[in-house]
Write a protein that holds these residues in place. Structure first.
Motif, mmCIF file in Angstrom:
data_model
loop_
_atom_site.group_PDB
_atom_site.id
_atom_site.type_symbol
_atom_site.label_atom_id
_atom_site.label_comp_id
_atom_site.label_asym_id
_atom_site.label_seq_id
_atom_site.Cartn_x
_atom_site.Cartn_y
_atom_site.Cartn_z
ATOM 1 N N ASP A 82 1.813 -20.040 28.819
ATOM 2 C CA ASP A 82 1.586 -18.665 29.263
ATOM 3 C C ASP A 82 2.415 -17.666 28.458
ATOM 4 N N GLY A 83 2.471 -16.441 28.937
ATOM 5 C CA GLY A 83 3.204 -15.393 28.233
ATOM 6 C C GLY A 83 4.683 -15.737 28.068
ATOM 7 N N LEU A 84 5.245 -16.305 29.114
ATOM 8 C CA LEU A 84 6.666 -16.654 29.052
ATOM 9 C C LEU A 84 6.919 -17.721 27.985
ATOM 10 N N ASP A 85 5.997 -18.670 27.841
ATOM 11 C CA ASP A 85 6.151 -19.684 26.789
ATOM 12 C C ASP A 85 6.120 -19.034 25.405
ATOM 13 N N ALA A 86 5.254 -18.035 25.245
ATOM 14 C CA ALA A 86 5.193 -17.335 23.960
ATOM 15 C C ALA A 86 6.518 -16.624 23.702
ATOM 16 N N MET A 87 7.057 -15.993 24.746
ATOM 17 C CA MET A 87 8.326 -15.272 24.596
ATOM 18 C C MET A 87 9.454 -16.236 24.217
ATOM 19 N N LYS A 88 9.436 -17.424 24.799
ATOM 20 C CA LYS A 88 10.484 -18.406 24.462
ATOM 21 C C LYS A 88 10.307 -18.901 23.026
ATOM 22 N N TYR A 89 9.061 -19.020 22.601
ATOM 23 C CA TYR A 89 8.800 -19.384 21.197
ATOM 24 C C TYR A 89 9.362 -18.314 20.264
ATOM 25 N N TYR A 90 9.134 -17.044 20.587
ATOM 26 C CA TYR A 90 9.677 -15.974 19.741
ATOM 27 C C TYR A 90 11.209 -16.037 19.725
ATOM 28 N N GLN A 91 11.764 -16.311 20.893
ATOM 29 C CA GLN A 91 13.220 -16.366 21.003
ATOM 30 C C GLN A 91 13.788 -17.477 20.110
ATOM 31 N N GLU A 92 13.099 -18.636 20.144
ATOM 32 C CA GLU A 92 13.611 -19.789 19.400
ATOM 33 C C GLU A 92 13.310 -19.732 17.916
ATOM 34 N N LYS A 93 12.109 -19.226 17.574
ATOM 35 C CA LYS A 93 11.651 -19.370 16.190
ATOM 36 C C LYS A 93 11.729 -18.094 15.358
ATOM 37 N N SER A 94 12.324 -17.036 15.890
ATOM 38 C CA SER A 94 12.425 -15.818 15.087
ATOM 39 C C SER A 94 13.708 -15.842 14.273
ATOM 40 N N CYS B 196 0.830 -1.214 0.000
ATOM 41 C CA CYS B 196 0.000 0.000 0.000
ATOM 42 C C CYS B 196 0.860 1.258 0.000
ATOM 43 N N GLY B 197 2.168 1.126 0.169
ATOM 44 C CA GLY B 197 3.034 2.286 -0.005
ATOM 45 C C GLY B 197 3.710 2.816 1.241
ATOM 46 N N ALA B 198 3.649 2.092 2.355
ATOM 47 C CA ALA B 198 4.311 2.572 3.578
ATOM 48 C C ALA B 198 5.800 2.796 3.313
ATOM 49 N N VAL B 199 6.384 3.838 3.924
ATOM 50 C CA VAL B 199 7.790 4.147 3.665
ATOM 51 C C VAL B 199 8.739 3.451 4.644
ATOM 52 N N TYR B 200 8.179 2.937 5.743
ATOM 53 C CA TYR B 200 9.007 2.202 6.707
ATOM 54 C C TYR B 200 8.172 1.026 7.197
ATOM 55 N N VAL B 201 8.707 -0.164 7.089
ATOM 56 C CA VAL B 201 7.967 -1.354 7.526
ATOM 57 C C VAL B 201 8.918 -2.269 8.285
ATOM 58 N N ALA B 202 8.545 -2.591 9.513
ATOM 59 C CA ALA B 202 9.368 -3.496 10.325
ATOM 60 C C ALA B 202 8.466 -4.424 11.110
ATOM 61 N N ARG B 203 9.018 -5.554 11.486
ATOM 62 C CA ARG B 203 8.310 -6.468 12.396
ATOM 63 C C ARG B 203 9.297 -6.956 13.447
ATOM 64 N N TRP B 204 8.880 -6.869 14.703
ATOM 65 C CA TRP B 204 9.651 -7.453 15.798
ATOM 66 C C TRP B 204 8.665 -8.149 16.723
ATOM 67 N N THR B 205 9.191 -8.900 17.677
ATOM 68 C CA THR B 205 8.315 -9.498 18.678
ATOM 69 C C THR B 205 8.626 -8.824 20.016
ATOM 70 N N THR B 206 7.820 -9.107 21.014
ATOM 71 C CA THR B 206 8.078 -8.511 22.331
ATOM 72 C C THR B 206 9.310 -9.138 22.992
ATOM 73 N N PHE B 207 9.853 -10.189 22.397
ATOM 74 C CA PHE B 207 11.138 -10.697 22.885
ATOM 75 C C PHE B 207 12.268 -9.752 22.472
ATOM 76 N N HIS B 208 12.117 -9.117 21.286
ATOM 77 C CA HIS B 208 13.193 -8.295 20.713
ATOM 78 C C HIS B 208 13.126 -6.858 21.225
ATOM 79 N N VAL B 209 13.275 -6.689 22.535
ATOM 80 C CA VAL B 209 13.046 -5.356 23.099
ATOM 81 C C VAL B 209 14.035 -4.302 22.604
#
Ligand SMILES: Cc1ncc(C[n+]2csc(CCOP(=O)(O)OP(=O)(O)O)c2C)c(N)n1
Ligand code: SF4
Ligand code: SF4
Ligand code: SF4
Lengths: 295, 85
Positions: free
Chosen positions: A218-230, A168-181
């Protein structure tokens, strides 16, 4: 010395509203820490900064931040932000909301804000579900995952948000997870210093609904998933950023380009047609510090 | 917290944390992602029934404030202790 130490996020919060309504292990607050530090580091004028949210758990962010803020109706954060920015071009406008708010009911505003290159930063906390209303399917819900409205597993094709924003034309596009503070803080800081439609997707845990219904812990499991699978891939082709159920998550900065903003294009056209009779829309505010060295 | 009693030679403490116990919701992010793993969740509870973190290994804390960046409830932050005198 340490007696007077205060949490660096405190000056950005309305302390009278704490504790937040967010569930234990919800990632929204983590993203707010990054945002608060990015506000400090980018040195933008907080008196000229407004945060706009729609409705949802993420929508609460505007109400918790001690800057000018606007908690709008569901789906309309970008519509209100458009008016705010055009009415007061000097404002740094940040839209901070959930993917249901921004991409489902608000999807139309999203594609047009990006197309027009409206000068706002749009932070989308993507927890793959409608949190506030009890865990329904959202436009990013991965296929086969279960939801209140899809007890047998969701079967629709989910949106790949960076691809949508890019096309759609965005000039800046990024994706991070809440693990990547640290990376998220830097992305927010960089994006705050840019003009035009800037989009940051933040993948974030919703332990109460998304994780629980799908037995993901729980939330911590999600964070570990982001850590491992990002997997970090700056500059990745946005068409390849699809997220499937518990799949690898590609993170990084994917788009960083320049394009005339809505106000630039309007000024250029009307100057061309009307000549000196045209009184231009004030140039979009660029923080003077942002022109100098990066922090 | 209270296990600093030993009369061993003082190690150079570089950082410490401040915890707002009643704001903590016990998610464990700070404990898990502290680089030197200096924190543990307390065995005791706060008023809401969550286990807040305690800096069990203060000598390992670098004051990096990563716990502060992670904490979704703004309940902890780290500071570097400046060497004075
Ligand atoms: C016009 C309208 N339709 C529906 C709703 C109900 N509603 C409130 S929040 C929400 C979705 C929230 O999901 P999301 O934006 O992903 O935010 P989250 O809660 O997950 O952070 C919905 C459907 C509403 N408030 N207003
Ligand atoms: S319902 Fe989900 S998104 Fe909403 S506060 Fe709870 S964990 Fe966060
Ligand atoms: S300040 Fe850093 S080292 Fe100290 S407890 Fe927090 S995360 Fe760990
Ligand atoms: S991250 Fe915050 S809320 Fe979670 S356990 Fe640590 S202090 Fe408590």
């Amino acid at each position: 010395m340490t007696e007077v130490a205060i949490n660096p996020v405190n000056p950005y919060l309305r302390m009278d509203r704490m504790p937040s309504i967010w569930c234990p292990g919800c990632g929204i607050g983590t993203s707010v820490n990054c945002f608060a530090r990015a506000l400090t580091q980018s040195k933008i004028d907080l008196k000229k900064t407004a945060v706009v949210s729609g409705i949802g758990c993420t929508g609460r962010v505007s109400g918790y931040m001690s800057v000018d803020s606007f908690h709008t109706t569901h789906g309309r954060a970008l519509a209100f932000a458009t008016g705010l920015k055009l009415g007061n071009p000097e404002l740094n406008v940040v839209v901070y909301s959930g993917e249901g708010d921004l991409i489902a009911i608000g999807g139309n505003h999203f594609i047009h804000a990006a197309r027009r290159n409206l000068d706002v930063l749009c932070v989308c906390v993507n927890n793959f579900t409608y949190g506030m209303t009890g865990g329904q399917v959202s436009p990013t819900s991965p296929a086969t995952a279960k939801f209140t409205t899809a007890p047998l597993g969701q079967f629709e094709e989910p949106f790949n948000l960076p691809y949508l924003a890019d096309s759609c034309g965005a000039v800046y596009v990024a994706r991070w997870t809440t693990f990547h503070v640290r990376e998220l803080t830097k992305a927010m800081r960089d994006a705050l210093k840019k003009r035009g439609f800037r989009f940051i997707e933040v993948i974030s845990p919703c332990p109460t609904l998304y994780q629980r219904r799908n037995r993901l812990g729980d939330g911590l499991d999600a964070m570990k998933y982001y850590q491992e699978k990002s997997v970090k891939k700056n500059g990745a082709n946005t068409s390849e950023l699809r997220i499937d159920f518990q799949s690898e998550i590609t993170v990084g900065t994917f788009v960083d380009r320049e394009r005339p903003t809505f106000a630039d294009a309007m000024n250029a056209r009307y100057k061309e047609v009307l000549g000196p009779r045209y009184v231009p829309c004030p140039d979009n505010y660029v923080p003077p510090q942002a022109k100098g060295e990066g922090t | 917290m209270s296990d600093a009693g030993g009369a061993a030679k003082p190690k150079k403490v570089r950082g410490t944390v401040f915890v707002e116990v009643e704001r903590c919701k016990g998610c464990g992010f700070c404990v898990e992602f502290c680089p030197p793993r200096a924190l543990d969740l307390d065995t005791g509870f706060n008023k809401k029934g969550y286990h807040p973190p305690v800096l069990t290994r203060e000598e390992d804390c670098t004051g990096c404030d990563l716990c502060g960046l992670y904490c979704p409830d703004f309940a902890i932050f780290g500071v570097i202790i400046k060497k004075s005198a």
